[in-house]
Design a protein around this motif. Structure first.
Motif, PDB file in Angstrom:
ATOM      1  N   PRO A  21       5.654   6.229   1.492  1.00  0.00           N
ATOM      2  CA  PRO A  21       5.009   6.226   0.167  1.00  0.00           C
ATOM      3  C   PRO A  21       3.845   7.216   0.086  1.00  0.00           C
ATOM      4  CG  PRO A  21       4.531   4.190   1.371  1.00  0.00           C
ATOM      5  CD  PRO A  21       5.573   4.923   2.153  1.00  0.00           C
ATOM      6  N   SER A  22       3.275   7.556   1.229  1.00  0.00           N
ATOM      7  CA  SER A  22       2.126   8.454   1.192  1.00  0.00           C
ATOM      8  C   SER A  22       2.524   9.883   0.829  1.00  0.00           C
ATOM      9  CB  SER A  22       1.403   8.461   2.533  1.00  0.00           C
ATOM     10  OG  SER A  22       2.158   9.187   3.480  1.00  0.00           O
ATOM     11  N   SER A  24       4.022  10.618  -1.943  1.00  0.00           N
ATOM     12  CA  SER A  24       4.026  10.784  -3.394  1.00  0.00           C
ATOM     13  C   SER A  24       2.900  11.719  -3.841  1.00  0.00           C
ATOM     14  CB  SER A  24       3.939   9.424  -4.098  1.00  0.00           C
ATOM     15  OG  SER A  24       2.870   8.681  -3.579  1.00  0.00           O
ATOM     16  N   THR A 101       5.773   5.635  -8.402  1.00  0.00           N
ATOM     17  CA  THR A 101       4.458   4.998  -8.231  1.00  0.00           C
ATOM     18  C   THR A 101       4.034   4.262  -9.515  1.00  0.00           C
ATOM     19  OG1 THR A 101       3.451   7.157  -8.731  1.00  0.00           O
ATOM     20  CG2 THR A 101       3.588   6.547  -6.412  1.00  0.00           C
ATOM     21  N   ILE A 163      -3.295   9.151  -7.906  1.00  0.00           N
ATOM     22  CA  ILE A 163      -2.641   8.831  -6.636  1.00  0.00           C
ATOM     23  C   ILE A 163      -3.089   9.820  -5.564  1.00  0.00           C
ATOM     24  CG2 ILE A 163      -0.585   7.741  -7.654  1.00  0.00           C
ATOM     25  CD1 ILE A 163       0.957  10.336  -7.009  1.00  0.00           C
ATOM     26  N   GLU A 210      -9.334   7.939  -0.295  1.00  0.00           N
ATOM     27  CA  GLU A 210      -8.502   7.747  -1.478  1.00  0.00           C
ATOM     28  C   GLU A 210      -9.163   8.406  -2.689  1.00  0.00           C
ATOM     29  OE1 GLU A 210      -8.124   3.473  -1.662  1.00  0.00           O
ATOM     30  OE2 GLU A 210      -7.470   3.396   0.430  1.00  0.00           O
ATOM     31  N   LYS A 217      -2.103   4.221  -4.560  1.00  0.00           N
ATOM     32  CA  LYS A 217      -0.646   4.303  -4.454  1.00  0.00           C
ATOM     33  C   LYS A 217       0.024   4.025  -5.794  1.00  0.00           C
ATOM     34  CE  LYS A 217      -0.517   2.759   0.328  1.00  0.00           C
ATOM     35  NZ  LYS A 217      -0.234   1.624   1.207  1.00  0.00           N
TER      36      LYS A 217
END
Ligand code: HEM
Length: 292
Positions: A21-22, A24, A101, A163, A210, A217
């Protein structure tokens, strides 16, 4: 694009998002970095035997997910050879990771051809390169205008920072040495500065933070809430408070009347039109990292 090819790519992206998922964030950012240099022509994907292509320029060293583009390409070449360019794949994947996402869907225009030129010097050209993380509002507006994008596109597309992650080195001058006197950026919430200092020691080149803490996310509108509260991570995020039009958009996007999701699709289509090669220009690459 033929429908089965479309389905193939779609299920592949869902698989990617499930295991990584990272990716994206990097994959959304890749389309921006492609389009802003030589137009959306896949030039960011080209390798060079001497490491002299765009992907070796400092702002692109933190891009990831090139192997995902290669794998989507492989699947598409098997299904319908020579049809979908690498530039189109980057645009389609950027849309798909947005949807994956929980962000908006938009119809991606296709038909771009792949360029044959990719130069390490171009992303960092002070006048025509990628806008740097320390860009002022005027520089950001100029950089977007140069590519036919307006101030609304700027504030909307900056929302892509809802994101993903940033290296400490992309914002640590705001925490430690803003004007070269060991000071902090007065435009940043001091409580946020204190928290970020715990994560990022001075000179840290590797730690990630982040961009939109709490929901990095998830593609949502919390980026605008943060920036409005002087908690934008990058100087370029905070700069959006320094212009009446971008500031009004930030404020509006924190309300129930937010139009961010709809606007994002429109501005992504606008960005996807920058400097597109058509007709007999360029080629449809078989392997995205190599000219045919
Ligand atoms: C307005 C000018 C912009 C500037 C100055 C800027 C700058 C940056 C910087 C410095 C980072 C962190 C890189 C790192 O340290 O690893 C970043 C990350 C990111 N940017 Fe932007 N950006 C801009 C616009 C955009 C646009 C238009 C998009 C897409 C619509 C975008 C999407 C992203 C994403 C998704 C990430 C997270 C990447 C990851 O997770 O690895 N940015 N940006």
């Amino acid at each position: 694009m033929r429908n089965h090819a479309h389905m193939l790519k779609r299920s592949y992206i869902n698989e990617v998002m499930a295991v990584a998922p990272s990716l994206s964030g990097p994959l959304l950012r890749m389309h921006f970095h492609d389009c802003f240099i030589r137009g959306c022509d896949g030039s960011v994907l080209l390798d060079s035997p001497t490491n002299q292509s765009e992907k070796f320029a400092p702002p692109n060293l933190s891009l990831r997910g090139f192997n995902i583009i290669d794998r989507v390409k492989l699947a598409l070449e098997n299904a319908c050879p020579g049809v979908v360019s690498c530039a189109d794949i980057v645009a389609l994947v950027a849309r798909d990771v947005t949807v994956a996402t929980k962000g908006p869907f938009w119809e991606v225009e296709t038909g771009r051809r792949d360029g044959n030129v990719s130069l390490i010097s171009e992303p960092i050209n002070p006048a025509t390169g990628l806008p740097p993380f320390f860009a002022s509002i005027n520089l950001l507006k100029q950089s977007f205008a140069l590519r036919g994008l307006n101030t609304k596109d700027l504030v909307v597309l900056s929302g892509g920072h809802t994101i993903g992650m940033s290296h400490c080195s992309s914002f640590d001058s705001r925490l430690y040495n803003f004007t070269g006197k060991g000071d902090t950026d007065p435009s940043m919430d001091p409580n946020y500065i204190a928290r970020l200092k715990l994560k990022c020691k001075q000179g840290d080149q590797t730690t990630l933070a982040e961009l939109d803490p709490g929901s990095f996310k998830t593609f949502d509108d919390s980026y605008y809430r943060l920036v409005t509260k002087r908690r934008g991570l990058l100087q370029s995020d905070a700069a959006l408070l320094n212009d009446p039009e971008t500031r009004a958009y930030l404020v509006q996007s924190t309300s129930h009347g937010s139009t961010f999701f709809k606007d994002f699709g429109v501005s992504m289509v606008n960005m996807g039109r920058i400097g597109v090669l058509t007709g007999s220009q360029g080629e449809v690459r078989t392997i995205c990292s190599k000219r045919n």
